[in-house]
Scaffold this active site. Structure first.
Site, PDB file in Angstrom:
ATOM      1  N   LYS A   1     -60.327 -15.284  -0.292  1.00 47.71           N
ATOM      2  CA  LYS A   1     -58.825 -15.427   0.178  1.00 47.71           C
ATOM      3  C   LYS A   1     -58.814 -15.126   1.622  1.00 47.71           C
ATOM      4  O   LYS A   1     -59.406 -14.256   2.138  1.00 47.71           O
ATOM      5  CB  LYS A   1     -58.078 -14.268  -0.497  1.00 47.71           C
ATOM      6  CG  LYS A   1     -56.784 -14.063  -0.189  1.00 47.71           C
ATOM      7  CD  LYS A   1     -56.066 -15.026  -1.156  1.00 47.71           C
ATOM      8  CE  LYS A   1     -54.314 -15.201  -0.668  1.00 47.71           C
ATOM      9  NZ  LYS A   1     -54.399 -16.499   0.410  1.00 47.71           N
TER      10      LYS A   1
ATOM     11  N   GLN B   1     -61.955 -10.427   7.129  1.00 45.80           N
ATOM     12  CA  GLN B   1     -61.232 -10.773   5.911  1.00 45.80           C
ATOM     13  C   GLN B   1     -61.807  -9.959   4.977  1.00 45.80           C
ATOM     14  O   GLN B   1     -61.099  -9.301   3.992  1.00 45.80           O
ATOM     15  CB  GLN B   1     -61.069 -12.088   5.719  1.00 45.80           C
ATOM     16  CG  GLN B   1     -59.750 -12.377   4.747  1.00 45.80           C
ATOM     17  CD  GLN B   1     -58.469 -12.529   5.628  1.00 45.80           C
ATOM     18  OE1 GLN B   1     -58.668 -12.860   6.774  1.00 45.80           O
ATOM     19  NE2 GLN B   1     -57.462 -11.850   5.060  1.00 45.80           N
TER      20      GLN B   1
ATOM     21  N   LYS C   1     -60.872  -6.041   5.029  1.00 42.14           N
ATOM     22  CA  LYS C   1     -59.264  -6.221   5.156  1.00 42.14           C
ATOM     23  C   LYS C   1     -59.077  -6.214   3.595  1.00 42.14           C
ATOM     24  O   LYS C   1     -58.431  -5.454   3.114  1.00 42.14           O
ATOM     25  CB  LYS C   1     -58.918  -7.193   5.901  1.00 42.14           C
ATOM     26  CG  LYS C   1     -57.483  -7.010   5.812  1.00 42.14           C
ATOM     27  CD  LYS C   1     -56.548  -8.500   6.477  1.00 42.14           C
ATOM     28  CE  LYS C   1     -57.287  -8.985   7.908  1.00 42.14           C
ATOM     29  NZ  LYS C   1     -56.587  -9.900   8.398  1.00 42.14           N
TER      30      LYS C   1
ATOM     31  N   LYS D   1     -62.034 -17.738   5.410  1.00 42.56           N
ATOM     32  CA  LYS D   1     -60.957 -18.208   6.112  1.00 42.56           C
ATOM     33  C   LYS D   1     -61.331 -19.741   6.705  1.00 42.56           C
ATOM     34  O   LYS D   1     -62.429 -20.062   6.444  1.00 42.56           O
ATOM     35  CB  LYS D   1     -61.162 -17.413   7.763  1.00 42.56           C
ATOM     36  CG  LYS D   1     -60.064 -17.216   8.634  1.00 42.56           C
ATOM     37  CD  LYS D   1     -59.369 -16.156   8.133  1.00 42.56           C
ATOM     38  CE  LYS D   1     -57.768 -16.062   9.083  1.00 42.56           C
ATOM     39  NZ  LYS D   1     -57.122 -15.054   8.868  1.00 42.56           N
TER      40      LYS D   1
ATOM     41  N   GLY E   1     -51.807 -19.155   5.514  1.00 38.08           N
ATOM     42  CA  GLY E   1     -51.492 -19.248   6.772  1.00 38.08           C
ATOM     43  C   GLY E   1     -52.199 -18.266   7.763  1.00 38.08           C
ATOM     44  O   GLY E   1     -52.706 -17.189   7.417  1.00 38.08           O
ATOM     45  N   ASP E   2     -52.362 -18.760   8.992  1.00 38.42           N
ATOM     46  CA  ASP E   2     -52.688 -17.939  10.119  1.00 38.42           C
ATOM     47  C   ASP E   2     -52.188 -18.425  11.334  1.00 38.42           C
ATOM     48  O   ASP E   2     -51.133 -18.952  11.371  1.00 38.42           O
ATOM     49  CB  ASP E   2     -54.169 -17.748  10.227  1.00 38.42           C
ATOM     50  CG  ASP E   2     -54.784 -16.781  11.238  1.00 38.42           C
ATOM     51  OD1 ASP E   2     -54.877 -15.570  10.630  1.00 38.42           O
ATOM     52  OD2 ASP E   2     -55.011 -17.035  12.242  1.00 38.42           O
TER      53      ASP E   2
ATOM     54  N   THR F   1     -46.875  -9.325   7.249  1.00 41.62           N
ATOM     55  CA  THR F   1     -48.033  -8.857   8.109  1.00 41.62           C
ATOM     56  C   THR F   1     -47.361  -7.605   9.148  1.00 41.62           C
ATOM     57  O   THR F   1     -47.614  -6.691   9.406  1.00 41.62           O
ATOM     58  CB  THR F   1     -48.577  -9.881   8.810  1.00 41.62           C
ATOM     59  OG1 THR F   1     -49.073 -10.909   7.871  1.00 41.62           O
ATOM     60  CG2 THR F   1     -49.705  -9.484   9.754  1.00 41.62           C
TER      61      THR F   1
ATOM     62  N   ASN G   1     -44.957 -15.290  13.742  1.00 43.17           N
ATOM     63  CA  ASN G   1     -44.290 -14.697  12.713  1.00 43.17           C
ATOM     64  C   ASN G   1     -44.916 -13.169  12.574  1.00 43.17           C
ATOM     65  O   ASN G   1     -44.023 -12.167  12.112  1.00 43.17           O
ATOM     66  CB  ASN G   1     -45.211 -15.197  11.457  1.00 43.17           C
ATOM     67  CG  ASN G   1     -44.919 -14.579  10.273  1.00 43.17           C
ATOM     68  OD1 ASN G   1     -45.779 -13.719   9.900  1.00 43.17           O
ATOM     69  ND2 ASN G   1     -43.910 -14.424   9.715  1.00 43.17           N
TER      70      ASN G   1
ATOM     71  N   SER H   1     -49.776 -11.768  -0.125  1.00 41.82           N
ATOM     72  CA  SER H   1     -50.387 -13.078  -0.478  1.00 41.82           C
ATOM     73  C   SER H   1     -51.088 -12.746  -2.244  1.00 41.82           C
ATOM     74  O   SER H   1     -50.774 -13.553  -3.043  1.00 41.82           O
ATOM     75  CB  SER H   1     -51.587 -13.585   0.105  1.00 41.82           C
ATOM     76  OG  SER H   1     -50.855 -14.243   1.141  1.00 41.82           O
TER      77      SER H   1
HETATM   78  N1  GLU Z   1     -54.029 -14.818   7.969  1.00 42.83           N
HETATM   79  C1  GLU Z   1     -53.629 -13.583   7.299  1.00 42.83           C
HETATM   80  C2  GLU Z   1     -54.695 -12.708   7.660  1.00 42.83           C
HETATM   81  O1  GLU Z   1     -55.152 -12.603   8.747  1.00 42.83           O
HETATM   82  C3  GLU Z   1     -53.218 -13.540   5.995  1.00 42.83           C
HETATM   83  C4  GLU Z   1     -54.308 -14.270   5.090  1.00 42.83           C
HETATM   84  C5  GLU Z   1     -53.713 -14.624   3.660  1.00 42.83           C
HETATM   85  O2  GLU Z   1     -52.508 -14.300   3.346  1.00 42.83           O
HETATM   86  O3  GLU Z   1     -54.515 -14.920   2.777  1.00 42.83           O
HETATM   87  O4  GLU Z   1     -55.003 -11.612   6.870  1.00 42.83           O
END
Ligand code: GLU
Length: 448
Positions: A93, A114, A117, A129, A168-169, A213, A244, A380
């Protein structure tokens, strides 16, 4: 102890050797490894089973060609990436980033962050990612659509609600997710909402995902302030960026009684001493996709500083929400000198190692990205829960869940830092707490 640290140093040298030139990835790995000395003392099984070495090597890395045609019919070639880093805790994810600076080293740093996190959120999601060196700036809607369709034509075979779930990112928002979802549906002949998050509200999206976020990062800073018997009330704040994350950070700061006086984009800084007009920023950025320099055409008393450095502006709370390495050692020293008492990272790895050291030495409340900005991916995961149950929750219910998740992350990082003899050090707390859960799952799953 020294001997074990030596072992970790060897592991880091091996990462440098195996991944030449990927400086951002090296930086992200070093920052986590530096926290793990005391962990392997308590858990020698992690060394025996080479958990750290395995975590540093992605499970799978996909690199592909993305051909598309611009509006003039000219053929364009970009490069697409998906790094599936760890599935120890759930399906891969993590977001997709479309930005000209994207190369494997950026995607690997983001994928590595990630893992920890996502672990901190307490939800069942692994780490990954992806993205492309495609630059959405200046492209028409049609061009963005053709690019997204081509990107998904290759990526779709690697995705699935139980396999890998992008979102997204930077450079990827609701518009891009829509085009990619459409193409996935067309190619697979499956209406599978759980395959992407950040979807539109009428086709499987979740309320609060857009805000998550920024709101989450602000909740996290609020918890750090509370732990110091303080609050956002009347605090002067800086939020870098104007995408965002920045927009919803500013919104929540204002709701909690703080005053945000500056934001930025890659061209310059807006400084508005009486407090930013968020409705105008939303109109410029979300609706009209314009640059923030246009802000001063409406608010004559505000200042636009071309190429300005937002961190030169005195503040009490700083929330970097633009991109990696946007605060260097000098910026951090400036912030502290000017009276900054709290930093919460909405962006991923926005502070250089020199900057992090300044914040930790000054003992200000410093919330690193992998903890502070986890609210986005956490929401998410809430979107995935709603998709799995064919359900949709109210704004209030979802926001409360997000707030509880952020309070929990804060508490876990805080308590872990105390347990490991570094009270107030959220870097150590986040790294150790995020790592242990993944490591234990890897031990349980055997050598895979
Ligand atoms: N891009 C966001 C992050 O850096 C969200 C990733 C997601 O929702 O999967 O955590």
């Amino acid at each position: 102890m020294a001997k074990l640290d030596e072992k970790i140093e060897e592991m880091y040298q091996e990462v440098l050797k195996r991944n030449p030139g990927e400086t951002e990835f090296h930086q992200a790995v070093l920052e986590v490894l530096e926290s793990l000395g005391p962990v392997v003392v308590k858990h020698p099984e992690y060394l025996e089973r080479k958990i750290i070495e395995r975590i540093c090597e992605p499970e799978r890395q996909i690199i592909f060609r993305v051909p598309w045609q611009n509006d003039k019919g000219k053929v364009q070639i970009n490069r697409g990436f998906r790094v599936e880093f760890s599935s120890a805790l759930g399906p891969y994810k993590g977001g997709l980033r479309f930005h000209p600076s994207v190369y494997l080293g950026i995607i690997k740093f983001l994928g590595f962050e990630q893992i920890f996190k996502n672990s901190l959120t307490g939800l069942p999601i692994g780490g990954g990612k992806g993205g492309s060196d495609f630059d959405p700036k200046g492209k028409t809607d049609d061009e963005v659509m053709r690019f997204c369709q081509s990107f998904m034509t290759e990526l779709h075979r690697h995705l699935g609600e139980h396999t890998d779930v992008p979102a997204g990112d930077i450079g990827v928002g609701g518009r891009e997710i829509g085009y990619m979802f459409g193409q996935y549906k067309r190619i697979t002949n499956r209406y599978e909402p759980g395959v992407l998050t950040g979807k539109g509200l009428t086709w499987g999206g979740s309320l609060v995902r857009t805000e998550a976020t920024g709101y989450g990062a602000t909740f996290f800073v609020n918890e750090m302030l509370k732990a110091r018997k303080d609050s956002f009330a009347d605090k002067t704040c800086l939020v870098s960026g104007s995408g965002n994350v920045a927009i919803y950070t500013i919104e929540k700061i204002h709701q909690l009684g703080g005053k945000c006086i500056a934001c930025s984009d890659s061209n310059g800084v807006i400084l508005h001493e009486k407090g930013l007009d968020l409705d105008l920023i939303k109109q410029l950025k979300e609706v009209e996709r314009r640059r923030i320099s246009d802000y001063v055409a409406i608010h004559k008393e505000a200042k636009y500083i071309p190429n300005g450095n937002i961190w030169d502006i005195p503040c009490q709370v700083a929330m970097p929400s633009a991109t990696q390495n946007e605060i260097n050692g000098k910026d951090a020293a400036n912030l502290v000198k000017n009276g900054c008492i709290a930093v919460g990272e909405g962006a991923n790895m926005p502070t250089t190692p020199e900057g992090v050291k300044v914040f930790l030495d000054a003992k200000i409340a410093y919330g690193p990205g992998k903890a502070a900005n986890a609210g986005g991916v956490a929401t998410s995961a809430l979107e995935m829960q709603q998709n799995a149950g064919r359900d949709s929750w109210t704004f209030e219910y979802t926001e409360k869940k997000l707030e509880d998740i952020m309070i929990n992350i804060h508490r876990n990082c805080y308590e872990t830092a105390e347990e490991y003899g570094a009270p107030g050090n959220y870097v150590l707390g986040a790294n150790i707490c995020g790592f242990i859960k993944v490591a234990n799952a890897m031990v349980a799953h055997g050598l895979i």
